[in-house]
Write an enzyme that holds these catalytic residues in place. Structure first.
Site, short mmCIF file in Angstrom:
data_model
loop_
_atom_site.label_atom_id
_atom_site.label_comp_id
_atom_site.label_asym_id
_atom_site.label_seq_id
_atom_site.Cartn_x
_atom_site.Cartn_y
_atom_site.Cartn_z
N ASN A 81 30.38 4.17 -45.11
CA ASN A 81 29.94 3.85 -43.75
C ASN A 81 28.98 2.67 -43.69
O ASN A 81 28.29 2.47 -42.69
CB ASN A 81 29.31 5.09 -43.10
CG ASN A 81 30.22 6.29 -43.22
OD1 ASN A 81 29.89 7.24 -43.92
ND2 ASN A 81 31.39 6.25 -42.61
N ILE A 89 25.80 -0.65 -40.57
CA ILE A 89 25.92 0.79 -40.74
C ILE A 89 26.76 1.37 -39.60
O ILE A 89 26.50 1.09 -38.43
CB ILE A 89 24.52 1.46 -40.74
CG1 ILE A 89 23.65 0.87 -41.85
CG2 ILE A 89 24.64 2.97 -40.88
CD1 ILE A 89 22.18 1.18 -41.72
N CYS A 90 27.76 2.18 -39.96
CA CYS A 90 28.56 2.87 -38.95
C CYS A 90 27.97 4.27 -38.79
O CYS A 90 28.17 5.14 -39.64
CB CYS A 90 30.02 2.95 -39.39
SG CYS A 90 31.06 3.78 -38.18
N LEU A 91 27.22 4.45 -37.72
CA LEU A 91 26.56 5.72 -37.46
C LEU A 91 26.52 5.90 -35.95
O LEU A 91 26.03 5.02 -35.23
CB LEU A 91 25.14 5.70 -38.06
CG LEU A 91 24.30 6.96 -37.94
CD1 LEU A 91 24.97 8.15 -38.62
CD2 LEU A 91 22.92 6.72 -38.55
N LEU A 124 33.56 1.50 -43.12
CA LEU A 124 33.34 0.05 -43.04
C LEU A 124 33.62 -0.54 -44.43
O LEU A 124 33.92 -1.71 -44.55
CB LEU A 124 31.90 -0.26 -42.64
CG LEU A 124 31.56 -0.12 -41.16
CD1 LEU A 124 30.08 -0.31 -40.93
CD2 LEU A 124 32.36 -1.10 -40.33
#
Length: 157
Positions: A81, A89-91, A124
């Site tokens: 991520n 950051i994929c959050l 990601l």
């Protein structure tokens, strides 16, 4: 903008008080710009990131806390991520699940939790995500540990 400054000053004071209370997070405000912060977070135990210290950069928008901060890893990390080159950051809380109740400190906590519990279905970093999705946990852990040693651990000698 005044409202966001007041909120950030309040968070700054809380961070000063919490330094001892939360040894896993060291959050620092830029000396000249209250909208720029950095954080050092410790890799969670029993993960391939254990023993590593990872640096994050925060760019806080003027409408904060109505909009989330932009946060990225400055330290290279092998994680599904996190974009390997940019540190993005994929959050969900940094995107569509943001709430003004979140603070910079709690965002750091959420990132540490993400490090311990990756979400390989929305990667990601596809190489990292593919290892986990194919069930190659050993391969993933090996790569993540190697990058933690190379990028996030103090050099000896």
């Amino acid at each position: 903008m005044q409202q966001s400054r007041a909120r950030l000053f309040k968070e700054y004071k809380e961070v000063q008080r919490e330094k001892v209370a939360d040894p896993d997070i060291q959050l620092v405000c830029d000396d000249t710009n209250i909208f720029k912060w950095t954080a050092l977070i410790k890799g969670p135990s029993e993960t391939p990131y254990e023993g590593g210290v990872f640096q994050l950069a925060f760019a806080v928008p003027e409408p904060y806390p109505l909009q989330p901060p932009q946060v990225r890893f400055l330290t290279k990390i092998f994680h599904p991520n996190v974009h390997f080159k940019t540190g993005e950051i994929c959050l969900d809380i940094l995107k569509n699940a943001w709430s003004p109740a979140w603070t910079l400190q709690s965002v750091c906590r959420a990132i540490i939790a993400l490090m311990a519990h990756p979400e390989p279905d929305s990667p990601l970093n596809c190489d990292s995500g593919n290892l986990l999705r194919s069930g190659d946990v050993r391969g993933f852990n090996s790569m993540a540990r190697m990058y933690t040693r190379l990028a996030a651990m103090p050099k000896k000698g």
